[in-house]
Design an enzyme around this catalytic site. Structure first.
Site, PDB file in Angstrom:
ATOM      1  N   GLU A  34      60.719 -29.322 -60.756  1.00  0.00           N
ATOM      2  CA  GLU A  34      61.620 -29.107 -59.641  1.00  0.00           C
ATOM      3  C   GLU A  34      61.693 -27.591 -59.423  1.00  0.00           C
ATOM      4  O   GLU A  34      61.956 -26.840 -60.371  1.00  0.00           O
ATOM      5  CB  GLU A  34      63.016 -29.649 -59.960  1.00  0.00           C
ATOM      6  CG  GLU A  34      63.949 -29.455 -58.793  1.00  0.00           C
ATOM      7  CD  GLU A  34      65.364 -29.987 -59.028  1.00  0.00           C
ATOM      8  OE1 GLU A  34      65.624 -30.564 -60.096  1.00  0.00           O
ATOM      9  OE2 GLU A  34      66.186 -29.793 -58.127  1.00  0.00           O
ATOM     10  N   ARG A 260      61.289 -33.907 -75.889  1.00  0.00           N
ATOM     11  CA  ARG A 260      61.171 -32.571 -75.318  1.00  0.00           C
ATOM     12  C   ARG A 260      61.110 -31.535 -76.436  1.00  0.00           C
ATOM     13  O   ARG A 260      61.520 -31.777 -77.559  1.00  0.00           O
ATOM     14  CB  ARG A 260      62.300 -32.280 -74.340  1.00  0.00           C
ATOM     15  CG  ARG A 260      63.693 -32.337 -74.905  1.00  0.00           C
ATOM     16  CD  ARG A 260      64.724 -31.814 -73.877  1.00  0.00           C
ATOM     17  NE  ARG A 260      64.565 -32.396 -72.557  1.00  0.00           N
ATOM     18  CZ  ARG A 260      64.534 -31.683 -71.421  1.00  0.00           C
ATOM     19  NH1 ARG A 260      64.653 -30.384 -71.444  1.00  0.00           N
ATOM     20  NH2 ARG A 260      64.416 -32.280 -70.271  1.00  0.00           N
ATOM     21  N   LYS A 270      67.349 -25.019 -67.404  1.00  0.00           N
ATOM     22  CA  LYS A 270      67.186 -24.072 -66.310  1.00  0.00           C
ATOM     23  C   LYS A 270      68.537 -23.590 -65.794  1.00  0.00           C
ATOM     24  O   LYS A 270      68.660 -22.451 -65.354  1.00  0.00           O
ATOM     25  CB  LYS A 270      66.372 -24.703 -65.181  1.00  0.00           C
ATOM     26  CG  LYS A 270      64.883 -24.690 -65.462  1.00  0.00           C
ATOM     27  CD  LYS A 270      64.092 -25.148 -64.261  1.00  0.00           C
ATOM     28  CE  LYS A 270      64.050 -26.647 -64.211  1.00  0.00           C
ATOM     29  NZ  LYS A 270      63.175 -27.149 -63.142  1.00  0.00           N
TER      30      LYS A 270
HETATM   31  P1  ATP Z   1      65.633 -28.458 -67.546  1.00  0.00           P
HETATM   32  O1  ATP Z   1      66.349 -29.610 -68.179  1.00  0.00           O
HETATM   33  O2  ATP Z   1      65.195 -27.397 -68.483  1.00  0.00           O
HETATM   34  O3  ATP Z   1      66.332 -27.894 -66.358  1.00  0.00           O
HETATM   35  P2  ATP Z   1      63.985 -30.256 -66.118  1.00  0.00           P
HETATM   36  O4  ATP Z   1      63.475 -31.395 -66.905  1.00  0.00           O
HETATM   37  O5  ATP Z   1      65.103 -30.517 -65.200  1.00  0.00           O
HETATM   38  O6  ATP Z   1      64.249 -29.048 -67.079  1.00  0.00           O
HETATM   39  P3  ATP Z   1      61.761 -30.162 -64.362  1.00  0.00           P
HETATM   40  O7  ATP Z   1      61.364 -29.072 -63.449  1.00  0.00           O
HETATM   41  O8  ATP Z   1      62.238 -31.426 -63.785  1.00  0.00           O
HETATM   42  O9  ATP Z   1      62.851 -29.543 -65.327  1.00  0.00           O
HETATM   43  O10 ATP Z   1      60.616 -30.428 -65.429  1.00  0.00           O
HETATM   44  C1  ATP Z   1      59.284 -30.652 -65.094  1.00  0.00           C
HETATM   45  C2  ATP Z   1      58.628 -31.391 -66.212  1.00  0.00           C
HETATM   46  O11 ATP Z   1      58.719 -30.662 -67.425  1.00  0.00           O
HETATM   47  C3  ATP Z   1      59.276 -32.726 -66.443  1.00  0.00           C
HETATM   48  O12 ATP Z   1      58.276 -33.705 -66.595  1.00  0.00           O
HETATM   49  C4  ATP Z   1      60.047 -32.532 -67.723  1.00  0.00           C
HETATM   50  O13 ATP Z   1      60.146 -33.723 -68.438  1.00  0.00           O
HETATM   51  C5  ATP Z   1      59.224 -31.483 -68.445  1.00  0.00           C
HETATM   52  N1  ATP Z   1      60.063 -30.715 -69.356  1.00  0.00           N
HETATM   53  C6  ATP Z   1      61.186 -30.039 -69.049  1.00  0.00           C
HETATM   54  N2  ATP Z   1      61.728 -29.490 -70.145  1.00  0.00           N
HETATM   55  C7  ATP Z   1      60.924 -29.812 -71.183  1.00  0.00           C
HETATM   56  C8  ATP Z   1      60.946 -29.550 -72.601  1.00  0.00           C
HETATM   57  N3  ATP Z   1      61.919 -28.835 -73.153  1.00  0.00           N
HETATM   58  N4  ATP Z   1      59.949 -30.065 -73.349  1.00  0.00           N
HETATM   59  C9  ATP Z   1      58.965 -30.773 -72.786  1.00  0.00           C
HETATM   60  N5  ATP Z   1      58.886 -31.072 -71.485  1.00  0.00           N
HETATM   61  C10 ATP Z   1      59.857 -30.599 -70.679  1.00  0.00           C
HETATM   62 MG    MG Z   2      64.294 -32.430 -63.771  1.00  0.00          MG
END
Ligand code: ATP
Ligand code: MG
Length: 560
Positions: A34, A260, A270
């Site tokens: 995102e 994760r 984020k």
């Molecule tokens: P955050 O929770 O840090 O804001 P998010 O999951 O909302 O992260 P996205 O931009 O939606 O952020 O993530 C893109 C991809 O990266 C998704 O498939 C998510 O599952 C993966 N991802 C995000 N954080 C991690 C992590 N700590 N370890 C592994 N994969 C991750």
């Molecule tokens: Mg997300």
């Protein structure tokens, strides 16, 4: 991902699928960020996994921006994300997608659910919807609007799109089961009204689809075979499958969840990283203290080290926290192989060699990288006045201190053995400001008579030839191992005020005059350093990537 890296359950699933010719044996994955912030090291794990699997099985990995929340998203983030994925070494070729490109088709899918009696417009307030949803122990209740006719739902949903209603006046919900033990299936919201312009679609839309509706359909429209996400989406999987089954889409990707990446001394959400940036706690998303990919890049990390780290942490089904020392170990391993060695004095103190001729300059040969003979050698000027490190000298040394002290001898690297004759002090403060020494001309390194043993070898820089540089030392951004737990707001109180130390007056050997932004070096006995983009024609700035002390290697050795 290297061919030798250990296998894991997702590879096992893919290999089974290829054996049974599921998805015709194809592998199509995607990385779906995102664009509401910069990528962090957790994303790197997901990138390495998705692009790595596609590479390994001759498939493709799509880059898809999951841009359904215009209030928080921005093109700045889109651009930064693309730059980071490329820098990590991955290529999406022509497979660049945006969920916002599917808005028209998603609207049509929503209409089809309405026509099939599988979705309805609800006019309860957000608060009431929450109250009607029930809890983990109690079932929910049906909304009074649940049984609206298809015609009425079509009419309301069309008018939602046309902008006739305020934010929050109505939502579109799936009609599944308000008594389901899985709360995600209690008539989840599919669309909401947000009269906010979008960074790509402008003011074309005032209703936006939610993640659970958008994601599965985007995967299906792109022909994704394996939709890999993190564990918190496991309880959303029945909804992912429900949407695709109800709409009888031609392709039904398999959602697979993995744990994760969490790191000690690090926050990874984020939202929190944005708080650090907007609150001025760091200098920006690419501040070298940040766990962002751009922060690591600026700090001097290599893509190879980050990929090796992501490989070594593995892919698991259960959440865990990885010791940040393991990441530091990966960058040391990589830079040890390739970073040229140089001498730099971070906390200088002047040494005057009284019996060395005033105007003499000797060019001494120094090895650029003992790990890489092809890196060759360079010449270092040696003169009467030098700088050494303040803490390589003690006026009253304790028993285990073997470096310079009054009356003691040490070797200067690639040069001579020197002896400290006396110290010069600042009459006002009493601080030692200069060391008066003598050298033994018979002891030049590499000469026949250089074999005399002393207990320490120090790095040094010729005062007359030294470059002055600013060096930024970094330490962990948080003082506690688990800054992410604890009460909301508390995490900011555990910020480490010593995470950045600026040394404005470091002395570097003259070969570094040509160093360009992004170049990496080992400063002998100190650590690995990288030229910061703040460097200008008349001011060199270095970042310390990591010290030489490898705590992870010690942990591993201890475990054995
Ligand atoms: P955050 O929770 O840090 O804001 P998010 O999951 O909302 O992260 P996205 O931009 O939606 O952020 O993530 C893109 C991809 O990266 C998704 O498939 C998510 O599952 C993966 N991802 C995000 N954080 C991690 C992590 N700590 N370890 C592994 N994969 C991750
Ligand atoms: Mg997300």
């Amino acid at each position: 991902m290297s061919a030798e890296s250990p296998s894991h359950f997702i590879r096992d699933i893919i290999e089974d699928d290829r054996r049974t010719k599921k998805h015709d044996g194809r592998v199509v994955t995607r990385f779906p960020p995102e664009p509401n912030g910069y990528l962090h090291i957790g994303h790197a794990k997901s990138i390495c996994l998705n692009f790595g699997l596609a590479q390994q099985y001759g498939g493709v990995c799509h880059l898809r921006f999951d841009d359904t929340n215009p209030a928080k998203e921005d093109v700045e983030y889109v651009d930064a994300i693309m730059a980071d994925v490329r820098w990590l070494g991955f290529d999406w070729a022509d497979k660049l997608f945006y969920a916002s490109d599917y808005f028209e088709r998603l609207f049509d899918f929503a209409m089809r659910l309405i026509d099939d009696g599988k979705a309805y417009v609800d006019s309860l307030s957000a608060e009431d919807i929450r109250a009607y949803r029930g809890t983990f122990t109690e079932p929910g209740r049906n909304s009074p609007h649940r049984d609206r006719s298809v015609a009425e739902n079509r009419d309301l949903f069309t008018r939602m799109r046309a902008g006739e209603f305020d934010d929050g006046a109505h939502v579109l919900r799936a009609k599944i089961d308000m008594a389901s033990p899985n709360i995600n299936l209690r008539d989840p919201t599919l669309y909401r009204i947000r009269r906010t312009p979008h960074h790509r679609t402008g003011d074309q839309w005032c209703i936006y689809p939610l993640y659970d509706f958008t994601h599965c359909l985007s995967d299906s429209l792109e022909g994704i075979t394996h939709s890999i996400c993190t564990l918190e989406f496991e309880i959303h999987r029945p909804l992912y499958d429900w949407v695709l089954d109800e709409l009888a889409t031609p392709c039904h990707p398999q959602q697979i969840e993995f744990a994760r990446l969490n790191l000690t001394y690090t926050v990874m959400s984020k939202r929190k990283l944005l708080t650090l940036v907007t609150g001025g706690h760091v200098r920006g998303w690419d501040d070298p203290r940040m766990p962002t990919i751009s922060g690591f890049r600026r700090r001097g990390y290599t893509p190879e080290a980050i990929r090796a780290f992501c490989d070594s942490v593995g892919v698991a089904k259960r959440d865990s926290v990885v010791d940040v020392a393991m990441l530091e170990h990966s960058i040391r391993e990589d830079l040890n192989r390739r970073a040229p060695r140089v001498m730099a004095v971070l906390h200088p103190i002047k040494v005057v060699i009284e019996n060395y001729p005033e105007d003499q300059v000797e060019e001494l040969e120094a090895i650029n990288n003992p790990e890489d003979p092809a890196a060759g050698t360079r010449r270092l000027p040696f003169t009467r006045e030098l700088y050494i490190e303040q803490d390589d000298f003690m006026e009253e040394p304790p028993s285990k201190f073997f470096r310079l002290a009054p009356g003691r001898e040490v070797r200067l690297r690639y040069a001579y053995i020197i002896k400290c004759k006396r110290v010069v002090k600042d009459p006002a403060t009493g601080a030692v400001v200069e060391l008066r020494c003598s050298y033994d001309p018979e002891t030049r390194s590499g000469s026949a008579s250089s074999g005399r043993k002393v207990k320490a070898t120090l790095h040094w820089v010729s005062a007359r030839h030294a470059l002055t540089a600013e060096v930024r030392l970094y330490d962990r951004l948080f003082t506690v191992e688990d800054p992410d737990t604890g009460k909301e707001g508390d995490w900011l109180t555990t910020l480490n005020p010593a995470a950045l130390t600026i040394l404005p007056d470091c002395k570097l050997e003259p070969s570094l005059a040509a160093a360009r932004s992004g170049e990496r070096f080992q400063f002998e006995r100190q650590g690995y350093f990288c030229v910061d983009p703040d460097t200008t024609a008349d001011r060199l700035v270095f970042n310390r990537t990591v010290t030489l002390r490898d705590t992870w290697a010690k942990i591993q050795a201890g475990g054995r």
